[in-house]
Enzyme design. Structure first.
Site, PDB file in Angstrom:
ATOM      1  N   LYS A  74     -57.138  27.822  73.632  1.00 46.23           N
ATOM      2  CA  LYS A  74     -57.760  28.403  72.636  1.00 46.23           C
ATOM      3  C   LYS A  74     -57.529  27.228  71.531  1.00 46.23           C
ATOM      4  O   LYS A  74     -58.261  26.448  71.786  1.00 46.23           O
ATOM      5  CB  LYS A  74     -56.794  29.615  72.030  1.00 46.23           C
ATOM      6  CG  LYS A  74     -56.822  30.802  72.953  1.00 46.23           C
ATOM      7  CD  LYS A  74     -56.187  32.186  72.898  1.00 46.23           C
ATOM      8  CE  LYS A  74     -56.204  33.381  73.738  1.00 46.23           C
ATOM      9  NZ  LYS A  74     -55.377  34.338  73.510  1.00 46.23           N
TER      10      LYS A  74
ATOM     11  N   GLU B 100     -44.882  22.999  95.155  1.00 49.02           N
ATOM     12  CA  GLU B 100     -43.792  24.009  94.301  1.00 49.02           C
ATOM     13  C   GLU B 100     -42.597  23.290  94.151  1.00 49.02           C
ATOM     14  O   GLU B 100     -42.191  22.366  94.740  1.00 49.02           O
ATOM     15  CB  GLU B 100     -43.733  25.021  95.727  1.00 49.02           C
ATOM     16  CG  GLU B 100     -44.475  25.974  95.823  1.00 49.02           C
ATOM     17  CD  GLU B 100     -44.360  27.022  97.105  1.00 49.02           C
ATOM     18  OE1 GLU B 100     -43.832  26.484  97.974  1.00 49.02           O
ATOM     19  OE2 GLU B 100     -44.853  28.162  97.106  1.00 49.02           O
TER      20      GLU B 100
ATOM     21  N   ARG C 122     -58.032  26.186  80.682  1.00 47.44           N
ATOM     22  CA  ARG C 122     -57.465  27.712  80.589  1.00 47.44           C
ATOM     23  C   ARG C 122     -56.138  27.730  81.512  1.00 47.44           C
ATOM     24  O   ARG C 122     -55.958  27.339  82.469  1.00 47.44           O
ATOM     25  CB  ARG C 122     -58.483  28.372  81.527  1.00 47.44           C
ATOM     26  CG  ARG C 122     -58.465  29.973  81.369  1.00 47.44           C
ATOM     27  CD  ARG C 122     -59.732  30.607  81.527  1.00 47.44           C
ATOM     28  NE  ARG C 122     -60.684  30.265  80.493  1.00 47.44           N
ATOM     29  CZ  ARG C 122     -60.744  31.051  79.273  1.00 47.44           C
ATOM     30  NH1 ARG C 122     -59.865  31.839  79.016  1.00 47.44           N
ATOM     31  NH2 ARG C 122     -61.348  30.605  78.512  1.00 47.44           N
TER      32      ARG C 122
ATOM     33  N   ASP D  23     -45.451  34.327  70.362  1.00 48.03           N
ATOM     34  CA  ASP D  23     -46.330  34.261  71.392  1.00 48.03           C
ATOM     35  C   ASP D  23     -47.204  33.572  70.282  1.00 48.03           C
ATOM     36  O   ASP D  23     -48.167  34.372  69.695  1.00 48.03           O
ATOM     37  CB  ASP D  23     -46.754  35.527  71.881  1.00 48.03           C
ATOM     38  CG  ASP D  23     -48.011  35.259  72.890  1.00 48.03           C
ATOM     39  OD1 ASP D  23     -48.525  34.170  72.806  1.00 48.03           O
ATOM     40  OD2 ASP D  23     -48.433  36.454  73.329  1.00 48.03           O
TER      41      ASP D  23
HETATM   42  C1  LIG Z   1     -54.727  35.143  74.504  1.00 48.54           C
HETATM   43  C2  LIG Z   1     -53.571  35.746  74.439  1.00 48.54           C
HETATM   44  C3  LIG Z   1     -52.556  35.929  75.568  1.00 48.54           C
HETATM   45  C4  LIG Z   1     -53.051  36.070  76.901  1.00 48.54           C
HETATM   46  O1  LIG Z   1     -53.727  34.710  77.448  1.00 48.54           O
HETATM   47  P1  LIG Z   1     -54.375  34.860  78.736  1.00 48.54           P
HETATM   48  O2  LIG Z   1     -54.550  33.355  79.379  1.00 48.54           O
HETATM   49  O3  LIG Z   1     -55.769  35.439  78.663  1.00 48.54           O
HETATM   50  O4  LIG Z   1     -53.444  35.467  79.721  1.00 48.54           O
HETATM   51  C5  LIG Z   1     -51.433  36.203  75.266  1.00 48.54           C
HETATM   52  N1  LIG Z   1     -50.757  36.555  74.214  1.00 48.54           N
HETATM   53  C6  LIG Z   1     -51.752  36.350  72.735  1.00 48.54           C
HETATM   54  C7  LIG Z   1     -51.080  36.460  71.613  1.00 48.54           C
HETATM   55  C8  LIG Z   1     -53.035  35.955  72.915  1.00 48.54           C
HETATM   56  O5  LIG Z   1     -53.783  35.858  72.267  1.00 48.54           O
END
Ligand SMILES: *Cc1c(COP(=O)(O)O)cnc(C)c1O
Length: 440
Positions: free
Chosen positions: A226, A47, A232, A196
């Site tokens: 991604k 932490e 992840r 984002d």
């Molecule tokens: C996939 C995604 C997220 C969320 O990611 P997680 O790891 O599944 O919580 C947030 N914003 C956008 C635009 C995404 O495509």
């Protein structure tokens, strides 16, 4: 090992190897990323932040997290990086929490237009705390900048958010920055510009998509699993003055990096997942290599070819094509079938993608009119232009069967035809092995 779990993991390795992954938010990590994740780093509590931990014994962990931070900063030309968010959703929540008070307004792309659940869907915790206002897209699939401007003038948001999970254009970050500057002066309050880029972060890192931080945006959130091809997890990079996260500071745009650190820990999370952070560091180093730029370029080229081939085969595409890695197909208008039936039928032949609502979709929520697909995972496996042509043909053949079958049960009549396509897909897939299993 005897645990049944390891048998099931083997079955999943087989499933991934024998099918083709068309889900645009998925990818395959390298063996090095897998090894870092499956390491003893998971045993450690840490932490806090490098050099400022609440537990002893963190000398190796500090070195790992510092490397992850430095690599992330280099990748996105950022002043600061926080590599601790457990997921993309956590990263977004932490940014809202860093900057907003309960009741503050956040202007973001609405979910039906292509935005993400975490951008104000009523089912989320954030939507109960903050006041989300949604902007939409135009008929040709671009952000409706005029609407965005009008809503910003009307609502004086504290945050303007550009981000999406089903949007095929390159956003005009400069235009959004101009709108924010104008409204910020008018309302006499600072507006946080947040991007984002969970879907396109790898394209940004690979130099084939503009970087919002280089167009006046203050914060960029992302996932790391991604297009970045890491484990992840989540990531926040930002511009501003980096301060001591253990000390309180004023809510100013200049202090954003420190506000974010405090919002991640202790604001919204506990102990960081250092085995995952190590894997993020490994992935970031891979992303910094020149080969990753080739990969990013190939993702976009494959998506372009696949989109053109789908059109040639009679598919109607949202926005008539793509500028990134994402394709949204209107299967209802193309063939009179719904996205869920089509997703199910493609699954039976080993092509994995997801049913997705289109902007202003008239279909039921669980039977949307579209499917969403993308090229990052296939490009990682080495598929190229020739294979995109084949995939478009298979997709056409499966669509034709869906038209005749009319519904899921009706597909059983076409078992032989589906099996034949399944074999062709399997044969091609096995020619392009999954990277992560290389050295096992
Ligand atoms: C996939 C995604 C997220 C969320 O990611 P997680 O790891 O599944 O919580 C947030 N914003 C956008 C635009 C995404 O495509």
């Amino acid at each position: 090992m005897a645990d049944k779990i390891f048998e099931i993991i083997k079955a999943e390795e087989k499933r991934q190897s024998e099918g083709l992954e068309l889900i645009p938010s998925e990818n395959y990590v390298s063996n090095a990323v897998l090894r870092a994740m499956g390491s003893v780093l998971t045993n450690k509590y840490s932490e806090g932040y490098p050099g400022k931990r609440y537990y002893g014994g963190n000398e190796n962990i500090d070195e790992i997290e510092t490397l992850a931070i430095e690599r992330a900063k280099q990748l996105f030309h950022a002043d600061h990086a926080n590599v601790q968010p457990h997921s993309g959703a956590n990263a977004n929540e932490a940014v809202y929490f860093a900057w907003c008070q309960p009741g503050d307004t956040i202007l973001a792309m609405s979910l039906p237009a292509g935005g993400h659940l975490t951008h104000g869907s009523p089912v989320t915790r954030s939507a109960k705390i903050y006041n989300f206002v949604g902007y939409g897209v135009t008929d040709d699939g671009d952000i409706d900048y005029d609407e965005l401007e009008q809503l910003a003038k009307e609502h004086h948001p504290r945050v303007i958010l550009v981000g999406y999970s089903a949007f095929m254009k390159i956003p005009d970050f400069d235009r959004v920055k101009q709108i924010a500057d104008m409204v910020s002066q008018e309302a006499d309050q600072e507006i946080l510009l947040m991007a984002d880029m969970a879907h396109v972060a790898g394209l940004i890192a690979g130099g084939v998509h503009p970087n919002p931080l280089e167009h006046g945006f203050h914060v960029m959130t992302s996932t790391t699993h991604k297009t970045l091809r890491g484990p992840r997890g989540g990531l926040i990079v930002s511009m501003g003055k980096v301060g001591n996260p253990l000390k309180k500071c004023d809510r100013t745009l200049e202090n954003i990096p420190t506000l974010i650190d405090r919002a991640v820990f202790p604001g919204t999370q506990g102990g960081p997942l250092e085995h995952v952070i190590a894997a993020k560091a490994v992935a970031f180093e891979e992303d910094l290599q020149p080969e990753f730029q080739d990969y990013a370029r190939m993702i976009v080229e494959n998506a372009h070819v696949l989109a053109e081939e789908l059109k040639r085969n009679g598919f109607i595409l949202q926005g008539n094509g793509t500028e990134n890695h994402l394709i949204l197909v209107n299967v209802k208008e193309s063939f009179g079938i719904d996205g869920k039936l089509y997703e199910y039928a493609l699954d039976r032949v080993g092509l994995t993608l997801n049913a997705n609502a289109l902007p202003n979709d008239k279909g039921a929520a669980f039977r949307p009119s579209g499917v969403r697909l993308g090229t990052p995972a296939m490009t990682t496996r080495g598929l190229g232009v020739d294979e995109m042509i084949k995939i478009a043909e298979w997709m056409r053949r499966v669509a034709d069967l869906c038209v005749k079958a009319e519904n899921e049960d009706g597909l059983d009549q076409y078992e032989n035809e589906l099996k034949e396509i399944r074999e062709e897909v399997r044969e091609l897939a096995l020619g392009f092995p999954i990277p992560g299993l290389d050295n096992n």
